[in-house]
Motif scaffolding. Structure first.
Motif, mmCIF file in Angstrom:
data_model
loop_
_atom_site.group_PDB
_atom_site.id
_atom_site.type_symbol
_atom_site.label_atom_id
_atom_site.label_comp_id
_atom_site.label_asym_id
_atom_site.label_seq_id
_atom_site.Cartn_x
_atom_site.Cartn_y
_atom_site.Cartn_z
ATOM 1 N N VAL A 34 0.869 -1.276 -0.071
ATOM 2 C CA VAL A 34 -0.039 -0.074 -0.042
ATOM 3 C C VAL A 34 0.884 1.218 0.110
ATOM 4 O O VAL A 34 1.685 1.419 0.914
ATOM 5 C CB VAL A 34 -0.847 -0.058 1.174
ATOM 6 N N ASN B 229 1.380 4.977 0.655
ATOM 7 C CA ASN B 229 0.428 5.950 1.166
ATOM 8 C C ASN B 229 1.093 7.579 1.278
ATOM 9 O O ASN B 229 1.168 8.189 2.353
ATOM 10 C CB ASN B 229 0.500 5.512 3.036
ATOM 11 N N VAL C 186 -1.503 -0.836 -4.020
ATOM 12 C CA VAL C 186 -2.691 -0.009 -3.887
ATOM 13 C C VAL C 186 -2.388 1.261 -3.487
ATOM 14 O O VAL C 186 -1.535 1.573 -2.731
ATOM 15 C CB VAL C 186 -3.461 -0.876 -2.905
ATOM 16 N N HIS C 187 -2.847 2.296 -3.964
ATOM 17 C CA HIS C 187 -2.646 3.715 -3.696
ATOM 18 C C HIS C 187 -3.866 4.113 -2.543
ATOM 19 O O HIS C 187 -5.082 4.056 -2.856
ATOM 20 C CB HIS C 187 -2.505 4.568 -4.756
ATOM 21 N N GLU C 188 -3.293 4.776 -1.460
ATOM 22 C CA GLU C 188 -4.291 5.157 -0.389
ATOM 23 C C GLU C 188 -3.884 6.508 -0.261
ATOM 24 O O GLU C 188 -2.902 6.933 0.563
ATOM 25 C CB GLU C 188 -4.127 4.153 0.855
ATOM 26 N N ARG D 172 -5.393 9.001 1.792
ATOM 27 C CA ARG D 172 -5.482 9.090 3.040
ATOM 28 C C ARG D 172 -4.426 8.579 4.033
ATOM 29 O O ARG D 172 -4.244 7.626 4.269
ATOM 30 C CB ARG D 172 -6.842 8.466 3.660
ATOM 31 N N SER E 53 -5.147 3.629 7.785
ATOM 32 C CA SER E 53 -5.761 3.837 6.310
ATOM 33 C C SER E 53 -4.810 2.796 5.577
ATOM 34 O O SER E 53 -5.417 2.393 4.674
ATOM 35 C CB SER E 53 -5.337 5.501 6.100
ATOM 36 N N ALA E 54 -3.433 2.844 5.588
ATOM 37 C CA ALA E 54 -2.783 1.956 4.677
ATOM 38 C C ALA E 54 -3.090 0.416 4.819
ATOM 39 O O ALA E 54 -3.284 -0.272 4.112
ATOM 40 C CB ALA E 54 -1.275 2.124 4.911
ATOM 41 N N HIS F 126 -5.927 -0.921 6.302
ATOM 42 C CA HIS F 126 -7.192 -1.258 5.875
ATOM 43 C C HIS F 126 -7.319 -1.164 4.457
ATOM 44 O O HIS F 126 -8.023 -2.201 3.922
ATOM 45 C CB HIS F 126 -8.101 -0.268 6.590
ATOM 46 N N ALA F 127 -6.597 -0.415 3.848
ATOM 47 C CA ALA F 127 -6.618 -0.543 2.156
ATOM 48 C C ALA F 127 -6.122 -1.801 1.778
ATOM 49 O O ALA F 127 -6.619 -2.202 0.832
ATOM 50 C CB ALA F 127 -5.890 0.657 1.664
ATOM 51 N N ARG G 45 -8.066 5.096 11.828
ATOM 52 C CA ARG G 45 -7.217 4.866 10.497
ATOM 53 C C ARG G 45 -5.942 5.781 10.927
ATOM 54 O O ARG G 45 -5.135 6.283 9.885
ATOM 55 C CB ARG G 45 -8.066 5.859 9.393
#
Length: 222
Positions: free
Chosen positions: A23, A25, A43-45, A47, A52-53, A55-56, A152
């Motif tokens: 992820v 972040n 995956v780009h997160e 927030r 946040s990272a 959970h993404a 988050r």
């Protein structure tokens, strides 16, 4: 975020046949492109925040079992099959890696003190006799989604354990070696960072228990 220096070694230790989800972040050092070139799903997160990272990554996963591991070189993802095996064979529902420092500077005193204080508060809140809220962990994906995690920030890993205990899931820990990280820590590398993490986690401990959703495996609420 900004772990390009550690990514090649970390991803090189991912067990054969496992899917690595990285992820991003908000990296500015090319971490995302490097991870993708090394075979990881990126995956780009946008927030910001540790939770946040994490959970993404959980939402992006589609396997029955999911694992979390810091991408800074301090933990060996090659150890993850043992954690998953404990869940698969019914020994626990959530397994945490209890960090055992290897080498000078692996776990700064202020970070260790903060972790110890939180472990004691967690014991009072849940009764769990854990020694570490380690970032390496394994569980069934459906179990974690049923916990409805909302934090988050730095409180995410603690909220996972608290809600797992409230839901009647079995939480255990197993020793894992903990090495000096590659690069500078963005969370517990300083007293200020540790203080912010402890503050976020104390806020989680003050939250009242939430009604649990029915277990995806049994259809009942503990």
């Amino acid at each position: 975020m900004d772990e390009a220096a550690a990514l090649p070694e970390v991803l090189g230790r991912i067990p054969a046949g496992w899917r690595a989800i990285v992820v991003d972040n908000g990296s500015t050092d090319g971490s995302a492109g490097l991870a993708r070139s090394l075979g990881a799903t990126v995956v780009h997160e946008p927030r910001r925040g540790f939770g946040s990272a994490c959970h993404a990554g959980l939402l992006a996963a589609d396997a029955q079992y999911v694992c979390f591991c810091d991408c800074d070189g301090s933990l060996d993802p090659g150890l993850l099959p043992d954690l998953v095996s404990q869940v698969h064979h019914g020994k626990a529902d959530l397994v945490l890696g209890r960090r055992r420092p290897q080498g000078r500077g692996a776990w700064p005193p202020h970070a260790r003190a903060g972790n110890l204080a939180l472990a004691r508060m967690l014991r009072r809140r849940t009764g769990l006799r854990l020694h570490d809220l380690g970032p390496m962990r394994a569980a069934r994906r459906d179990d974690l989604l049923a916990l409805d995690l909302t934090d988050r920030r730095s409180g995410y890993p603690l909220q996972m354990v608290v809600r797992a205990a409230d839901a009647g899931l079995r939480v255990s820990e197993t020793a894992v070696p903990y090495l000096p990280r590659t690069g500078k820590s963005k969370v517990t590398g300083t007293w200020r960072g540790t203080w912010h993490a402890v503050r976020d986690m104390r806020a989680v401990l003050r939250q009242p228990p939430v009604p649990q959703q029915p277990s995806p495996r049994t259809g009942t609420t503990p």
